[in-house]
Write a protein that holds these residues in place. Structure first.
Motif, PDB file in Angstrom:
ATOM      1  N   ALA A   7       0.891  -1.166   0.000  1.00  0.00           N
ATOM      2  CA  ALA A   7       0.000   0.000   0.000  1.00  0.00           C
ATOM      3  C   ALA A   7       0.931   1.219   0.000  1.00  0.00           C
ATOM      4  CB  ALA A   7      -0.859  -0.006   1.246  1.00  0.00           C
ATOM      5  N   VAL A   8       0.764   2.064  -1.008  1.00  0.00           N
ATOM      6  CA  VAL A   8       1.717   3.166  -1.152  1.00  0.00           C
ATOM      7  C   VAL A   8       0.959   4.497  -1.121  1.00  0.00           C
ATOM      8  CG1 VAL A   8       3.537   4.184  -2.578  1.00  0.00           C
ATOM      9  CG2 VAL A   8       3.223   1.695  -2.524  1.00  0.00           C
ATOM     10  N   VAL A   9       1.342   5.356  -0.191  1.00  0.00           N
ATOM     11  CA  VAL A   9       0.743   6.697  -0.109  1.00  0.00           C
ATOM     12  C   VAL A   9       1.572   7.626  -1.002  1.00  0.00           C
ATOM     13  CG1 VAL A   9       0.205   8.637   1.416  1.00  0.00           C
ATOM     14  CG2 VAL A   9      -0.012   6.290   2.265  1.00  0.00           C
ATOM     15  N   PHE A  12      -1.049  12.923   0.592  1.00  0.00           N
ATOM     16  CA  PHE A  12      -1.663  12.880   1.917  1.00  0.00           C
ATOM     17  C   PHE A  12      -3.189  13.058   1.851  1.00  0.00           C
ATOM     18  CE2 PHE A  12       2.676  14.195   3.507  1.00  0.00           C
ATOM     19  CZ  PHE A  12       2.958  12.946   4.051  1.00  0.00           C
ATOM     20  N   ASP A  13      -3.711  13.405   0.663  1.00  0.00           N
ATOM     21  CA  ASP A  13      -5.161  13.616   0.524  1.00  0.00           C
ATOM     22  C   ASP A  13      -5.888  12.392  -0.024  1.00  0.00           C
ATOM     23  OD1 ASP A  13      -4.698  16.226   1.255  1.00  0.00           O
ATOM     24  OD2 ASP A  13      -4.262  16.802  -0.823  1.00  0.00           O
ATOM     25  N   GLU A  14      -5.160  11.328  -0.345  1.00  0.00           N
ATOM     26  CA  GLU A  14      -5.795  10.156  -0.978  1.00  0.00           C
ATOM     27  C   GLU A  14      -5.479   8.899  -0.188  1.00  0.00           C
ATOM     28  OE1 GLU A  14      -4.148   9.710  -4.861  1.00  0.00           O
ATOM     29  OE2 GLU A  14      -4.601  11.790  -5.406  1.00  0.00           O
ATOM     30  N   PRO A  15      -6.362   7.866  -0.316  1.00  0.00           N
ATOM     31  CA  PRO A  15      -6.003   6.574   0.282  1.00  0.00           C
ATOM     32  C   PRO A  15      -4.764   6.018  -0.420  1.00  0.00           C
ATOM     33  CG  PRO A  15      -8.262   6.543  -0.575  1.00  0.00           C
ATOM     34  CD  PRO A  15      -7.657   7.827  -1.014  1.00  0.00           C
ATOM     35  N   PRO A  16      -4.074   5.074   0.220  1.00  0.00           N
ATOM     36  CA  PRO A  16      -2.918   4.455  -0.445  1.00  0.00           C
ATOM     37  C   PRO A  16      -3.356   3.666  -1.678  1.00  0.00           C
ATOM     38  CG  PRO A  16      -3.075   3.817   1.877  1.00  0.00           C
ATOM     39  CD  PRO A  16      -4.325   4.532   1.550  1.00  0.00           C
ATOM     40  N   HIS A  17      -2.453   3.485  -2.623  1.00  0.00           N
ATOM     41  CA  HIS A  17      -2.696   2.668  -3.814  1.00  0.00           C
ATOM     42  C   HIS A  17      -1.869   1.387  -3.696  1.00  0.00           C
ATOM     43  CE1 HIS A  17      -4.547   6.253  -5.417  1.00  0.00           C
ATOM     44  NE2 HIS A  17      -3.437   6.926  -5.160  1.00  0.00           N
ATOM     45  N   TYR A  18      -2.415   0.298  -4.246  1.00  0.00           N
ATOM     46  CA  TYR A  18      -1.681  -0.977  -4.239  1.00  0.00           C
ATOM     47  C   TYR A  18      -0.749  -0.991  -5.437  1.00  0.00           C
ATOM     48  CZ  TYR A  18      -1.020  -6.066  -4.015  1.00  0.00           C
ATOM     49  OH  TYR A  18      -0.490  -7.328  -3.899  1.00  0.00           O
ATOM     50  N   ARG A  19       0.544  -1.007  -5.185  1.00  0.00           N
ATOM     51  CA  ARG A  19       1.500  -0.968  -6.299  1.00  0.00           C
ATOM     52  C   ARG A  19       2.877  -1.460  -5.848  1.00  0.00           C
ATOM     53  NH1 ARG A  19       1.663   5.465  -7.467  1.00  0.00           N
ATOM     54  NH2 ARG A  19      -0.404   4.911  -8.191  1.00  0.00           N
ATOM     55  N   GLY A  20       3.815  -1.479  -6.786  1.00  0.00           N
ATOM     56  CA  GLY A  20       5.161  -1.942  -6.473  1.00  0.00           C
ATOM     57  C   GLY A  20       5.916  -0.911  -5.634  1.00  0.00           C
ATOM     58  N   ALA A 302      -4.400  -6.074  -1.570  1.00  0.00           N
ATOM     59  CA  ALA A 302      -4.629  -5.562  -2.931  1.00  0.00           C
ATOM     60  C   ALA A 302      -5.856  -4.655  -2.987  1.00  0.00           C
ATOM     61  CB  ALA A 302      -4.793  -6.732  -3.901  1.00  0.00           C
ATOM     62  N   ASP A 303      -6.787  -4.807  -2.015  1.00  0.00           N
ATOM     63  CA  ASP A 303      -8.005  -3.980  -1.986  1.00  0.00           C
ATOM     64  C   ASP A 303      -7.880  -2.816  -1.003  1.00  0.00           C
ATOM     65  OD1 ASP A 303      -9.143  -5.631  -3.816  1.00  0.00           O
ATOM     66  OD2 ASP A 303     -10.312  -6.790  -2.365  1.00  0.00           O
ATOM     67  N   VAL A 304      -6.671  -2.395  -0.717  1.00  0.00           N
ATOM     68  CA  VAL A 304      -6.464  -1.385   0.328  1.00  0.00           C
ATOM     69  C   VAL A 304      -7.246  -0.096   0.056  1.00  0.00           C
ATOM     70  CG1 VAL A 304      -4.305  -0.534  -0.742  1.00  0.00           C
ATOM     71  CG2 VAL A 304      -4.753  -0.115   1.676  1.00  0.00           C
ATOM     72  N   GLU A 305      -7.362   0.277  -1.223  1.00  0.00           N
ATOM     73  CA  GLU A 305      -8.040   1.546  -1.525  1.00  0.00           C
ATOM     74  C   GLU A 305      -9.496   1.510  -1.065  1.00  0.00           C
ATOM     75  OE1 GLU A 305      -6.152   2.467  -5.466  1.00  0.00           O
ATOM     76  OE2 GLU A 305      -7.685   4.042  -5.406  1.00  0.00           O
ATOM     77  N   LEU A 320      -5.341  -5.913   7.035  1.00  0.00           N
ATOM     78  CA  LEU A 320      -4.955  -6.148   5.639  1.00  0.00           C
ATOM     79  C   LEU A 320      -4.004  -7.333   5.547  1.00  0.00           C
ATOM     80  CD1 LEU A 320      -4.613  -2.425   4.588  1.00  0.00           C
ATOM     81  CD2 LEU A 320      -6.393  -4.027   3.885  1.00  0.00           C
ATOM     82  N   VAL A 321      -4.332  -8.222   4.612  1.00  0.00           N
ATOM     83  CA  VAL A 321      -3.568  -9.460   4.469  1.00  0.00           C
ATOM     84  C   VAL A 321      -2.915  -9.489   3.085  1.00  0.00           C
ATOM     85  CG1 VAL A 321      -3.755 -11.987   4.435  1.00  0.00           C
ATOM     86  CG2 VAL A 321      -5.186 -10.646   5.997  1.00  0.00           C
TER      87      VAL A 321
END
Ligand code: NAP
Length: 322
Positions: A7-9, A12-20, A302-305, A320-321
């Motif tokens: 989960a990558v921020v 600071f205004d958005e939820p984290p995105h799932y990425r490398g 992967a569904d962190v957002e 989160l798993v």
């Protein structure tokens, strides 16, 4: 460079995105790379990811997450608290400082431990390390309807409190606090006079307050309790742990002169990492045994957002798993 999913921020205004994200590298004799099994989405994680926590450095991108259950290279399980300066725990792998980790049994309920340790340790550590709670003491929990507040009801009872009063806004959630074992509840309403009367009637003689709210509700409760106390020179220990109602407070100086009020905080900095670690094995055993804890709601990393923005049900904590 090796990468992992996390989960990558990025703002600071958005939820984290799932990425490398670059896999972190351990340094020194105490650090190891470990496989994350479950990481709780605690309020502290949210404030770190929004840049608003008092430890935030403002550096982006960042991986959020302050604790987790992980598997070490030798196959053993640990619960650990992350070092603020490191990549967080909402990733496939993270670096663990073994001085901040405790071993878990192989049959540990991974999700329940990940959900419960952060909310429960606030009151567990406070009542062990920040105030001396005598057996039979009367305890008020301000903000009792949240995960930490509900766990505090269980912790206070387990540590020998004689009477437990829970205060919160939501009447249905307060009923659940009663079912958990609180002897009395106080509803925080917009009617300040009625709320003050309720504190005076129900909580005037408490010995310890565990405060997850601060700001206006704490100021109101403090004043109402101290004014209604039969003997104002009897000690009142107020442990400041969270600031759900606001970060600042205005207190009349006379409150401190006219009563035996002791206000201390409990959090990163007021107790050392070694001090926290010393308290964690016994708490983990309670969580594993089911005497203390909150319900995990597991979601794929992967569904962190999506998981980030969905409201938790009372008594539930998203885990989160990867
Ligand atoms: N220092 C530590 O070691 C430590 C550890 C864990 C948690 N904490 C802190 O403790 C706090 C609570 O954590 P948590 O896990 O219980 O969070 P949570 O599960 O999200 O619960 C938050 C609670 O705060 C209440 N609340 C929010 N705004 C409020 C307001 N303006 N007035 C009155 N009540 C309000 C909510 O009430 P409703 O039910 O009415 O919405 C809910 O009961 C957070 O600030 C967290 O960072 C500190």
């Amino acid at each position: 460079m090796t990468t992992m999913n996390a989960a990558v921020v990025t703002s600071f205004d958005e939820p984290p995105h799932y990425r490398g994200f670059e896999t972190p590298t351990p340094h020194g004799e105490h650090e190891v790379l470990a496989e994350v099994l479950a990481a709780g989405l605690h309020p502290r994680v949210r404030s770190g990811a929004s840049g608003s926590h008092y430890t935030s450095t403002g550096t982006l991108p960042m991986v959020p997450g302050v604790d987790a259950v992980a598997r070490l290279a030798d196959g053993s399980l640990v619960y650990f608290i992350s070092d603020d300066d490191r990549v967080g725990t909402m990733a496939e792998r993270t670096v663990i400082d073994l001085r901040r980790a405790i071993p878990l049994p192989e049959d540990a309920d991974v999700a329940r431990i990940a959900a419960s340790m952060n909310p429960a340790m606030s009151s567990w550590v406070a009542l062990h390390a920040r105030v001396e709670m005598t057996p039979g003491a009367s305890v008020l929990i301000l903000g009792a309807t949240g995960s930490a507040g509900r766990a505090a009801v269980q912790v206070a009872r387990r540590l020998g409190a004689g009477r437990i009063v829970g205060a919160g806004r939501d009447p249905e959630r307060l009923e659940a606090v009663t079912r958990l074992g609180a002897d009395a509840v106080i509803q925080l309403t917009d009617d300040a006079d009625a709320t003050a009367r309720a504190f005076a009637q129900t909580a005037a003689e408490v010995d310890v307050v565990i405060d997850y709210l601060w700001a206006a509700p704490a100021a109101l409760a403090m004043s109402a309790i101290l004014h209604a106390r039969a003997d104002r020179s009897r000690r009142l220990d107020w442990v400041q742990i969270g600031s759900m109602a606001g970060s600042d407070i205005t207190l009349p100086s006379a409150l401190f002169r006219s009563a035996n009020l002791h206000v201390v905080g409990n959090g990163q900095g007021s107790v050392s990492p070694a001090g926290y670690r010393a308290q964690l094995p016994a708490l983990a055993a309670e969580v594993q045994a089911g005497t203390i804890g909150v319900e995990p709601r597991t979601e794929p990393l992967a569904d962190v957002e999506r998981a980030w923005t969905e409201r938790e049900l009372p008594g539930e904590r998203v885990v989160l798993v990867p």
